[in-house]
Design a protein around this motif. Structure first.
Motif, PDB file in Angstrom:
ATOM      1  N   GLU B  82       0.894  -1.340   0.084  1.00 19.36           N
ATOM      2  CA  GLU B  82       0.036   0.144   0.038  1.00 19.36           C
ATOM      3  C   GLU B  82       1.052   1.155   0.066  1.00 19.36           C
ATOM      4  N   GLN B  83       1.858   1.245   0.728  1.00 18.03           N
ATOM      5  CA  GLN B  83       2.943   2.390   1.052  1.00 18.03           C
ATOM      6  C   GLN B  83       3.610   2.874  -0.400  1.00 18.03           C
ATOM      7  N   ILE B  84       3.792   1.615  -1.060  1.00 18.68           N
ATOM      8  CA  ILE B  84       4.537   1.888  -2.227  1.00 18.68           C
ATOM      9  C   ILE B  84       3.680   2.254  -3.204  1.00 18.68           C
ATOM     10  N   ARG B  85       2.473   1.677  -3.355  1.00 19.26           N
ATOM     11  CA  ARG B  85       1.520   2.173  -4.326  1.00 19.26           C
ATOM     12  C   ARG B  85       1.121   3.726  -3.959  1.00 19.26           C
ATOM     13  N   ASN B  86       0.900   4.120  -2.926  1.00 15.89           N
ATOM     14  CA  ASN B  86       0.771   5.607  -2.633  1.00 15.89           C
ATOM     15  C   ASN B  86       1.873   6.435  -2.757  1.00 15.89           C
ATOM     16  N   THR B  87       3.058   5.856  -2.665  1.00 13.31           N
ATOM     17  CA  THR B  87       4.101   6.662  -2.834  1.00 13.31           C
ATOM     18  C   THR B  87       4.389   6.907  -4.414  1.00 13.31           C
ATOM     19  N   LEU B  95      13.478   6.705  -9.513  1.00  9.85           N
ATOM     20  CA  LEU B  95      13.793   5.502  -8.963  1.00  9.85           C
ATOM     21  C   LEU B  95      13.343   5.531  -7.543  1.00  9.85           C
ATOM     22  N   TYR B  96      12.624   4.425  -7.150  1.00 10.15           N
ATOM     23  CA  TYR B  96      12.320   4.166  -5.888  1.00 10.15           C
ATOM     24  C   TYR B  96      12.792   3.068  -5.012  1.00 10.15           C
ATOM     25  N   ILE B  97      13.536   3.192  -3.900  1.00  8.67           N
ATOM     26  CA  ILE B  97      14.328   2.211  -3.261  1.00  8.67           C
ATOM     27  C   ILE B  97      13.793   1.800  -1.953  1.00  8.67           C
ATOM     28  N   VAL B  98      13.169   0.656  -1.958  1.00 13.29           N
ATOM     29  CA  VAL B  98      12.695   0.261  -0.508  1.00 13.29           C
ATOM     30  C   VAL B  98      13.887  -0.234   0.198  1.00 13.29           C
ATOM     31  N   ASP B 112      11.669  -8.082  -1.158  1.00 16.74           N
ATOM     32  CA  ASP B 112      12.045  -8.113  -2.748  1.00 16.74           C
ATOM     33  C   ASP B 112      10.751  -8.426  -3.519  1.00 16.74           C
ATOM     34  N   GLY B 113       9.966  -9.379  -3.046  1.00 14.00           N
ATOM     35  CA  GLY B 113       9.104 -10.033  -3.767  1.00 14.00           C
ATOM     36  C   GLY B 113       7.860  -8.732  -3.983  1.00 14.00           C
ATOM     37  N   VAL B 114       7.637  -7.892  -2.889  1.00 10.35           N
ATOM     38  CA  VAL B 114       6.839  -6.765  -3.044  1.00 10.35           C
ATOM     39  C   VAL B 114       7.165  -5.738  -4.108  1.00 10.35           C
ATOM     40  N   ALA B 115       8.387  -5.474  -3.856  1.00 14.61           N
ATOM     41  CA  ALA B 115       9.101  -4.454  -4.949  1.00 14.61           C
ATOM     42  C   ALA B 115       9.216  -5.182  -6.319  1.00 14.61           C
ATOM     43  N   ASN B 116       9.324  -6.278  -6.541  1.00 19.98           N
ATOM     44  CA  ASN B 116       9.499  -6.910  -7.849  1.00 19.98           C
ATOM     45  C   ASN B 116       8.220  -6.944  -8.694  1.00 19.98           C
ATOM     46  N   GLY B 117       7.007  -6.967  -7.713  1.00 25.75           N
ATOM     47  CA  GLY B 117       5.722  -6.921  -8.279  1.00 25.75           C
ATOM     48  C   GLY B 117       5.527  -5.666  -9.032  1.00 25.75           C
ATOM     49  N   PHE B 118       6.020  -4.574  -8.363  1.00 29.34           N
ATOM     50  CA  PHE B 118       6.004  -3.170  -9.243  1.00 29.34           C
ATOM     51  C   PHE B 118       6.738  -3.180 -10.181  1.00 29.34           C
ATOM     52  N   LEU B 119       7.992  -3.599 -10.079  1.00 32.05           N
ATOM     53  CA  LEU B 119       8.902  -3.618 -11.110  1.00 32.05           C
ATOM     54  C   LEU B 119       8.332  -4.266 -12.474  1.00 32.05           C
ATOM     55  N   ASP B 120       7.713  -5.549 -12.012  1.00 29.40           N
ATOM     56  CA  ASP B 120       7.242  -6.175 -13.291  1.00 29.40           C
ATOM     57  C   ASP B 120       6.011  -5.458 -14.062  1.00 29.40           C
ATOM     58  N   GLU B 121       5.261  -4.483 -13.421  1.00 32.53           N
ATOM     59  CA  GLU B 121       4.380  -3.630 -13.973  1.00 32.53           C
ATOM     60  C   GLU B 121       5.259  -2.357 -14.551  1.00 32.53           C
ATOM     61  N   GLY B 122       6.401  -2.222 -14.566  1.00 35.12           N
ATOM     62  CA  GLY B 122       7.090  -1.432 -15.272  1.00 35.12           C
ATOM     63  C   GLY B 122       7.074  -0.192 -14.063  1.00 35.12           C
ATOM     64  N   GLU B 123       7.198  -0.223 -13.055  1.00 32.24           N
ATOM     65  CA  GLU B 123       7.261   0.827 -12.050  1.00 32.24           C
ATOM     66  C   GLU B 123       8.929   0.653 -11.402  1.00 32.24           C
ATOM     67  N   PRO B 124       9.650   1.728 -11.372  1.00 37.36           N
ATOM     68  CA  PRO B 124      10.894   1.608 -11.123  1.00 37.36           C
ATOM     69  C   PRO B 124      11.362   1.596  -9.598  1.00 37.36           C
ATOM     70  N   VAL B 125      10.894   0.558  -9.004  1.00 35.48           N
ATOM     71  CA  VAL B 125      11.102   0.161  -7.572  1.00 35.48           C
ATOM     72  C   VAL B 125      11.965  -1.084  -7.373  1.00 35.48           C
ATOM     73  N   ILE B 126      12.798  -0.809  -6.420  1.00 34.14           N
ATOM     74  CA  ILE B 126      13.702  -1.945  -6.149  1.00 34.14           C
ATOM     75  C   ILE B 126      13.925  -2.131  -4.568  1.00 34.14           C
ATOM     76  N   ASN B 150      24.431  -2.610 -10.077  1.00 36.83           N
ATOM     77  CA  ASN B 150      24.978  -3.960 -10.361  1.00 36.83           C
ATOM     78  C   ASN B 150      23.716  -4.889 -10.726  1.00 36.83           C
ATOM     79  N   ARG B 151      22.416  -4.260 -10.232  1.00 40.69           N
ATOM     80  CA  ARG B 151      21.374  -4.972 -10.223  1.00 40.69           C
ATOM     81  C   ARG B 151      20.180  -4.288 -11.089  1.00 40.69           C
ATOM     82  N   TYR B 152      20.135  -2.976 -10.875  1.00 42.27           N
ATOM     83  CA  TYR B 152      18.702  -2.191 -11.771  1.00 42.27           C
ATOM     84  C   TYR B 152      19.227  -1.971 -13.016  1.00 42.27           C
ATOM     85  N   LEU B 153      20.240  -1.172 -12.933  1.00 43.14           N
ATOM     86  CA  LEU B 153      20.921  -0.499 -14.436  1.00 43.14           C
ATOM     87  C   LEU B 153      21.328  -1.698 -15.337  1.00 43.14           C
ATOM     88  N   PRO B 154      20.703  -1.619 -16.679  1.00 45.25           N
ATOM     89  CA  PRO B 154      21.068  -2.735 -17.812  1.00 45.25           C
ATOM     90  C   PRO B 154      22.711  -2.426 -17.834  1.00 45.25           C
TER      91      PRO B 154
END
Lengths: 505, 435
Positions: B82-87, B95-98, B112-126, B150-154
């Motif tokens: 909920e906090q990520i969605r509203n943020t 870029l949003y870093i939890v 990680d699972g929660v953040a990845n859910g957003f990343l999969d939707e195309g939101e820049p969250v790690i 070493n993780r987020y940037l291609p």
């Protein structure tokens, strides 16, 4: 078993009806507090704030000749660097030796989180005792050891006979309450369980043979003195200037005033029982302690708001005086002091009349401050209080009477403050320390709701608050310019909607 | 001896992560802990790093899940979601870093699972794991940058042969990081290079995204950022070199020659010009410096990044006699070994512990007439060393965390200008006693 017998104190959430998310007006707030709807409220978006540990440390760091042992991972004590500096200054201002507070962290590691940190805690307490020879060692129990179930109380019990200091445990894990004010109870709980609060024979006084004429006279002298002695309970936001104002006023009524528990030493705290009355300076600070002292020593107490503004100061003074049959004198004193102060503030009142003001901070202080400024002719656009609990009800009943339609929010959240400033457009904001920079970046003049170097209480306080407002409005160029170069993190659409859209019922 | 610490000169991994994020343009933290952590930890640098204060979205503006007892018992993933969605709805970021704290790590939230859910939707969250029990603020810096680079940037597809990234200075815990980075950027730019410093106000989010294309990473730390740079090299193929932060012309000449050589450039004209300027000022100050006998014994108390550079400047540039160099960060034996060399270091953290070591190393005269005590003495450390210095009648300047007896903006001690600044600050303390 009552709260006072438990080794771990209750959080305010279990002791009182409490909340930190509300918007409406004072009447709605009082009702919502009474019927419990305030308890249900929450937010869908939060910004970082403080926790009860922070405020507990603020109080503990002021105690003389104390050392602090953080039973915590390495990060929790980080703010003690600043608290130590603050308390050294506070000590100096009260004529005490401005020593820094030694502090240690048990520095819990992954292995400790799995295997328990009790052994380490004992070692740290013993080291603190040996190295710093403090009178009191505060053991601050934070989130991590509370979650893994470290029996810090048992460690403290074991430590006591092995060290020369008194060991006081302060349980204040942040996760147990979002309400920072819970810290007052956490701190007082430690004090009332861990320290002697009555004098010891041969240490504090010389017992005289019973029935001797010498003893009878001494006893009478002592009881007379005691019957005129009041303990006034300070805390964090109440600085030495305010203490002096309170002392000045109560001394004028012939009372002897002592301040507790901040900036007291272990020896001074043993005199707590030796007073005719315990006096609070804020409804949400110390009811937990004062009720205990009544239970334990039979000392009555007075909780009568904060002495801010003409009406609240008079009410506070008279409530204290009533206990001693000095109401008439207190009213006469208030009349006299009001006369002097009203004359003195005349020029300021002219300059601030009609100014639109938003007031934010601690629940009792903002209530008192708002009604005071309204009475002096300012236009109070809104009140923002950090939390609300039953204790503040008398103050908000007063707000209901005096400012029935003024918007009242229970919010310590900067995004909501930003929204209110941008939409209500105050001429000046009176706000809690820690928010001043953010308000400046919005280009709006502001003054501190409190700071321990200035006067806020009593008649001196009224004059000084107005003087500071006038001073602030004399030149606002710094913030005018600064705000033009600051980009806010909030999306513009937020400011087109409801400030409190993230509050949930 | 158990590893409790007296007055730690750092905070937790989360604190380092937050301080680092607060200086990264367009990067927003989402703190997955109680509401208190964010505020308390921001206070550490807002106060202790020369009043670094809050940035675009840090301190009391930083979004936080604010977990309470309910989440500790039932899990905090839902609250975090909920906090990520509203943020994402409320806060404007790139870029949003939890970042997690102790309690949410202990209850085993699948952050990680929660953040990845957003990343999969195309939101820049790690998400990064930053509990205190895993490391201190220095680690927090590495954890955040490792996640971004070493993780987020291609992976980089091409290289910019003129671009360098600078690592190793820890925002907040190296109180002069901004001024030092500015000076390094100025000098490297004058060699003809392009520089990503990431943390200074001149930087934008594009400096972060362009980092993988850099030709070289320069790590100004023998201890911090090395692993990060190693992993960077594996992922993006950018080699790295480790340098001590150069303070003053003697060290900076050497640094510039080394970098110029790496790029096949000529540093001669830059070095010549910078020395002319430095000595133009330094020479005129020689009258005061020498006539007033401003030669001191020095004791330094700093983190590992500053220990050697500072000792080198004091001894080589000012001709002072460095009596002790204390390193205050908690290091492994391997990290300590990386610091061995010309300047003998002592590894201690506690204020009392260091004060006692100084007394032991250099006893006072105890009234003896013929006694070689180390006076005049200058202690250059953190603000915590002030009382140690006062007790010994020594001069004192704060340069290492926590620094709370001065406010720092763009002041730095690195390079040529930094050398002058350090000289000015050291002597300024003495001059301020006059009159």
């Amino acid at each position: 078993m009552g709260f006072y017998e438990q080794s771990v104190p209750p959080v305010r959430d279990t002791r009182l009806k409490i909340g930190d998310s509300y918007h409406g007006n004072a009447c709605g707030l009082v009702n919502c507090g009474r019927d419990g709807c305030l308890l249900q409220k929450n937010r869908g978006f939060w910004q970082a704030n403080a926790c009860q540990m922070a405020l507990t440390l603020m109080m503990a760091a002021t105690v003389e000749n104390a050392a602090i042992v953080m039973h915590a991972p390495g990060g929790c004590g980080a703010l003690l660097h600043s608290l130590s500096v603050q308390s050294a200054k506070g000590k100096a201002r009260r004529g005490k030796e401005p020593k820094a507070v030694p502090w240690l962290s048990t520095n819990l590691t992954e292995a400790d989180v799995i295997g328990g940190g009790e052994k380490k805690l004992l070692e740290t307490i013993k080291y603190a005792d040996r190295e710093f020879r403090p009178e009191i060692i505060f053991v601050v129990v934070t989130c991590a050891p509370s979650i893994i179930g470290d029996d810090a109380e048992e460690v403290v019990r074991q430590a006591r006979p092995q060290v020369s200091a008194d060991v006081v445990s302060l349980h204040c894990p942040g996760f147990r309450s979002r309400v920072v004010a819970s810290a007052y109870d956490a701190f007082y709980h430690g004090i009332l369980r861990g320290l002697e609060l009555s004098p010891k024979p041969w240490v504090d006084f010389r017992p005289l043979p019973q029935g001797s004429p010498e003893s009878e006279l001494a006893e009478k002298n002592y009881q007379f003195e005691r019957s005129r002695t009041v303990n006034v309970w300070n805390a964090t936001s109440i600085g030495p200037v305010d203490e002096e104002e309170v002392r000045r006023l109560l001394s004028a009524l012939g009372l002897k005033v002592r301040f507790f528990a901040e900036y007291s030493s272990r020896d001074e705290l043993r005199m707590v029982s030796e007073a005719a009355l315990n006096v609070s300076m804020c409804n949400v600070h110390d009811d937990y302690m004062l009720k205990f002292l009544e239970e334990k020593f039979g000392t009555p107490y007075v909780i009568a708001g904060m002495p801010i503004g003409f009406r609240h100061t008079r009410q506070w003074l008279v409530s204290v005086a009533r206990h001693f049959g000095l109401e008439k004198q207190a009213n006469a004193l208030a009349d006299y002091e009001e006369g002097l102060a009203r004359e003195a503030i005349g020029p300021f009142v002219e300059q601030v009349r009609g100014k639109k003001v938003l007031i934010c901070g601690g629940v009792v202080r903002v209530g008192a401050e708002a009604t005071m400024l309204a009475e002096l002719g300012l236009d109070v656009l809104g009140i923002r209080t950090y939390h609300y609990d039953d204790g503040a009800e008398p103050v908000y009943e007063d707000v209901v009477k005096n400012l029935p339609d003024t918007p009242v929010a229970v919010s310590n959240q900067l995004f909501e403050l930003t929204h209110q400033i941008k939409t209500l457009k105050p001429d000046i904001v009176i706000s809690h320390n820690g928010t001043q920079g953010y308000i400046a970046k919005l280009g709006v003049p502001s003054v501190q709701l409190w700071n321990v170097d200035s006067a806020f209480f009593g008649y001196t306080g009224i004059y000084q608050i107005l003087r500071r407002i006038v001073f602030e409005l004399k030149n606002t160029s710094y913030r005018d310019r600064l705000s033009k170069h600051v980009r806010l993190p909030y999306k513009p659409s937020y400011f087109e909607g409801d400030a409190f859209k993230y509050i949930k019922d | 001896m158990p590893d409790f610490i007296e007055s730690p000169r750092t905070a937790c991994a989360l604190a380092g992560a937050l301080s680092t994020i607060s200086c990264l343009p367009g990067v927003i933290p989402i703190i997955h802990t109680t509401l208190g952590c964010g505020g308390n930890l921001a206070n550490a640098v807002a106060f202790g790093s020369g009043y670094l204060g809050g940035g675009y979205c840090s301190g009391a503006q930083a979004p936080s899940s604010g977990v309470t007892e309910t989440e500790i018992v039932f899990g905090g993933a839902e609250r975090l979601h909920e906090q990520i969605r509203n943020t994402l709805e409320l806060i404007d970021g790139k870029l949003y870093i939890v970042a997690t704290g102790c309690m949410t790590e202990m209850i085993g939230d699948d952050t990680d699972g929660v953040a990845n859910g957003f990343l999969d939707e195309g939101e820049p969250v790690i998400a990064v794991s930053t509990p205190s029990f895993k490391g201190d603020s220095y680690h927090g810096y590495e954890i955040v940058l490792d996640a971004i680079f070493n993780r987020y940037l291609p992976r980089a597809e091409h290289k910019n042969p003129k671009l360098v990234n600078i690592f190793g200075l820890i925002p907040g815990y190296d109180p002069f990081f901004r001024g030092d980075l500015e000076e390094m950027e100025r000098l490297l730019t004058s060699l003809g290079l392009e520089v990503n410093t990431f943390f200074t106000p001149s930087q934008t989010f594009e400096n972060i995204t362009s980092a993988p294309t850099a030709a070289l990473n320069i790590v100004f730390s023998r201890v911090w950022g090395k692993t990060l740079a190693g992993r960077f090299e594996q992922r993006h193929g950018t080699p790295y070199i480790i340098c001590d932060l150069p303070i003053g012309p003697e060290a900076t000449d050497e640094f510039l020659r080394r970098i110029a050589e790496w790029f096949g450039l000529d540093a001669g004209h830059v070095i010549e010009r910078e020395n002319r300027i430095f000595y133009g000022y330094f020479e005129r100050a020689a009258d005061a410096f020498c006539d007033q006998d401003l030669k001191f014994y020095a004791i330094t108390v700093t983190n590992s990044n500053y220990a050697i550079p500072l000792a080198r400047f004091l001894s080589r540039e000012l001709g002072w006699v460095v009596a002790d160099s204390f390193v205050t960060d908690k290091l492994t034996d391997e990290q300590k070994a990386a610091l061995s060399g010309d300047y003998p270091l002592q590894f201690r953290t506690g204020v009392q512990e260091i004060a006692r070591a100084i007394s032991k190393n250099h006893p006072n005269s105890r009234g003896r007439r013929y006694f070689d005590d180390i006076t005049p003495l200058y202690i250059i450390g953190s603000s915590l060393e002030k009382r140690t210095a006062n007790a010994r009648g020594a001069m004192h300047l704060s340069v290492s965390f926590p620094v709370y007896d001065r406010l720092i903006t763009d002041r730095g001690y690195a390079g040529y200008r930094g050398g002058l600044h350090l000289f000015e600050d050291l002597t300024g303390r003495i001059m301020s006693l006059k009159g």
